[in-house]
Design a protein around this motif. Structure first.
Motif, mmCIF file in Angstrom:
data_model
loop_
_atom_site.group_PDB
_atom_site.id
_atom_site.type_symbol
_atom_site.label_atom_id
_atom_site.label_comp_id
_atom_site.label_asym_id
_atom_site.label_seq_id
_atom_site.Cartn_x
_atom_site.Cartn_y
_atom_site.Cartn_z
ATOM 1 N N THR A 1 34.907 36.113 37.864
ATOM 2 C CA THR A 1 35.413 37.060 37.709
ATOM 3 C C THR A 1 36.420 37.205 39.064
ATOM 4 N N PRO A 2 37.612 37.855 39.058
ATOM 5 C CA PRO A 2 38.487 37.752 40.617
ATOM 6 C C PRO A 2 37.700 37.902 41.675
ATOM 7 N N GLN B 1 45.958 47.908 31.455
ATOM 8 C CA GLN B 1 47.435 47.618 31.513
ATOM 9 C C GLN B 1 47.805 46.820 32.756
ATOM 10 N N ARG B 2 47.515 47.307 33.782
ATOM 11 C CA ARG B 2 48.027 46.799 35.106
ATOM 12 C C ARG B 2 47.272 45.638 35.829
ATOM 13 N N PRO B 3 47.825 44.537 35.642
ATOM 14 C CA PRO B 3 46.945 43.383 36.254
ATOM 15 C C PRO B 3 46.558 43.382 37.687
ATOM 16 N N ARG B 4 47.511 44.235 38.546
ATOM 17 C CA ARG B 4 46.964 44.542 39.792
ATOM 18 C C ARG B 4 45.603 45.171 39.925
ATOM 19 N N LEU B 5 45.149 45.987 39.155
ATOM 20 C CA LEU B 5 44.283 46.753 39.333
ATOM 21 C C LEU B 5 43.078 45.725 38.892
ATOM 22 N N HIS B 6 43.222 44.736 38.202
ATOM 23 C CA HIS B 6 42.120 43.885 37.788
ATOM 24 C C HIS B 6 41.503 43.100 39.036
ATOM 25 N N GLN B 7 42.075 43.330 40.156
ATOM 26 C CA GLN B 7 41.458 42.811 41.369
ATOM 27 C C GLN B 7 40.471 43.525 42.069
ATOM 28 N N LEU B 8 40.149 44.818 41.438
ATOM 29 C CA LEU B 8 39.277 45.845 42.018
ATOM 30 C C LEU B 8 37.828 44.896 41.496
ATOM 31 N N SER B 9 36.568 45.474 42.450
ATOM 32 C CA SER B 9 35.307 44.939 42.159
ATOM 33 C C SER B 9 34.824 45.528 41.035
#
Length: 444
Positions: A13-14, A134-142
């Motif tokens: 996971t990121p 849909q927003r890839p930036r938010l996939h960086q959240l824990s």
């Protein structure tokens, strides 16, 4: 055809995490764990049948209801990819697999149905979930970063801490959303409020500002705020919101669910309809029971099952005259329909049977404690200090110190953690006696 790599279960996971997900099966003592995050906590009867079948085919048939209105399949063995494929085929995953970890948005189980609601939160929730997907930036959240959206419902969990919480209020005939960080509506005052029409923009601004400011080690809002005062975060947030952030004067903390309204018959805003609630004993269902509940949801209601943060189920849109019959049918399946049933007031982690860190068999000990529990007393049994199965501190916490032995704590706002230590190294019989004395002292 080969399955796309993005749809395969993995352990990556990121932000590295031990949290299970749909696509990340996490190992436990009793086998793998797969967590299915449900949009708004809603499960259709068809999806429930698919979960039951998957739990039987690929695991030991144990299904857990979580304290954030999701579900888990435990004891997974064999082909993980086949399990994931079955669940995805039932529509139980996101359209974008990369977003699975971050779809942590909790609503009331009676959202859109509640007579006391100030706001139907479902349209706003759909907007937020779409953006998370849909927003890839938010996939960086824990995977642990969580948002709560409270529409003022009479049936709502307001004690669980969230990284961002929003709570509806009325000002001059207009609906606003008060919001706070690293807390919850039940205990914390909001930082500010925005008109409900700006709720989506607010959530996006908070999440993106968090990602801009947080270091890789700061996975949660509370970690960021330990270095950056909330007032400083708010000052930067103002520049990202298209409308002013208004102060909230005279904040009235909303009521919590002290009377177990998630159990039994719950009147809806829709005339002539009730929702019927029943809890899974200690948060667990068998695949057979889930299958039977799904059939009851079709027979009596609209074929939906709403999962609740009290590890229970709410079957909505039941004709009022049929509510009691459904309640009795759920009880006949072994579900808990009243707080008079002691197990309805107990929670427990997976304990030593399912977790290598557990020092006691908390599930079995909870069953024993239920036979000795005084009326009205609620408690949580945890196998270690992490207290994974309790999102907020229970009135009483039993912390395992050895098989069958616990330290007993009582919640106290003036003391951090579990609260005040009441006694050490107690057997379950001794815990029951201790709680009985305490109960009598409070009613004398």
């Amino acid at each position: 055809m080969n399955e796309p790599q993005s749809a395969r279960p993995s352990f990556a996971t990121p932000r590295p995490s031990a949290c299970p997900g749909l696509l990340r099966i996490v190992a436990a003592r009793d086998g793998g764990i797969c967590r299915v995050k449900l949009a708004g906590g809603v499960l259709s009867a068809e999806q429930a049948l698919a979960v039951a079948a998957a739990a039987e085919t690929h695991a030991g048939g144990v299904i857990e209801l979580t304290n954030r209105s999701n579900l888990q399949i435990r004891g997974i063995h064999g082909d993980h990819q086949a399990l994931v494929a079955d669940l995805l085929g039932a529509g139980l995953g996101p359209g974008n697999p990369a977003s699975d970890d971050v779809r942590n948005l909790m609503l009331s189980p009676s959202a859109g149905l509640d007579r006391d609601m100030l706001l139907d939160t479902r349209p706003l929730a759909a907007q937020i979930l779409t953006s998370l997907e849909q927003r890839p930036r938010l996939h960086q959240l824990s995977p642990k970063f969580a948002v709560c959206l409270d529409g003022g419902e009479g049936l709502a969990m307001r004690e669980h801490p969230h990284d961002l919480w929003l709570s509806a209020l009325q000002r001059d005939g207009q609906t606003w959303l008060a919001f706070g960080l690293a807390g919850c509506p039940a205990f914390d005052a909001p930082l500010a409020a925005v008109p409900v029409e700006q709720g989506h923009a607010l959530v996006l601004a908070v999440l993106e500002l968090f990602l801009d400011l947080a270091s890789p080690e700061q996975a949660r809002m509370r970690q960021l705020l330990s270095d950056l005062p909330a007032a400083a975060f708010l000052a930067q947030l103002r520049a990202r919101i298209p409308v002013p952030l208004e102060a909230v004067e005279g904040w009235q903390k909303p009521a919590t669910n002290q009377d177990y309204r998630h159990l039994g018959l719950y009147p809806q805003a829709q005339a002539g309809c009730v929702a019927v609630g029943a809890a899974a004993p200690l948060g667990r269902l068998t695949s057979t029971t889930l299958r039977q509940v799904a059939r009851l949801a079709v027979q009596y209601g609209d074929g939906q099952l709403h999962l609740t943060p009290w590890q229970s189920l709410l079957l909505p849109n039941v004709p009022a005259e049929r509510g009691q019959a459904l309640l009795e049918a759920l009880q006949a399946l072994g579900l808990l329909v009243s707080p008079d049933q002691a197990l309805a007031r107990l929670t427990a982690c997976s304990g030593a049977q399912g977790c290598a860190k557990g020092l006691a068999d908390t599930k079995a000990d909870a069953v024993r404690l239920a036979e000795r529990l005084p009326g009205g007393v609620s408690a949580h049994l945890t196998g270690c200090k992490r207290s994974c199965a309790a999102a907020h501190v229970a009135p009483f916490t039993l912390l395992a110190v050895a098989p069958g032995r616990y330290d007993l704590y009582q919640r106290d706002a003036q003391h951090p953690g579990f609260g005040v230590l009441r006694a050490r190294d107690l057997t379950i019989d001794a815990v029951g006696a201790h709680l009985a004395v305490d109960s009598r002292s409070h009613t004398a």
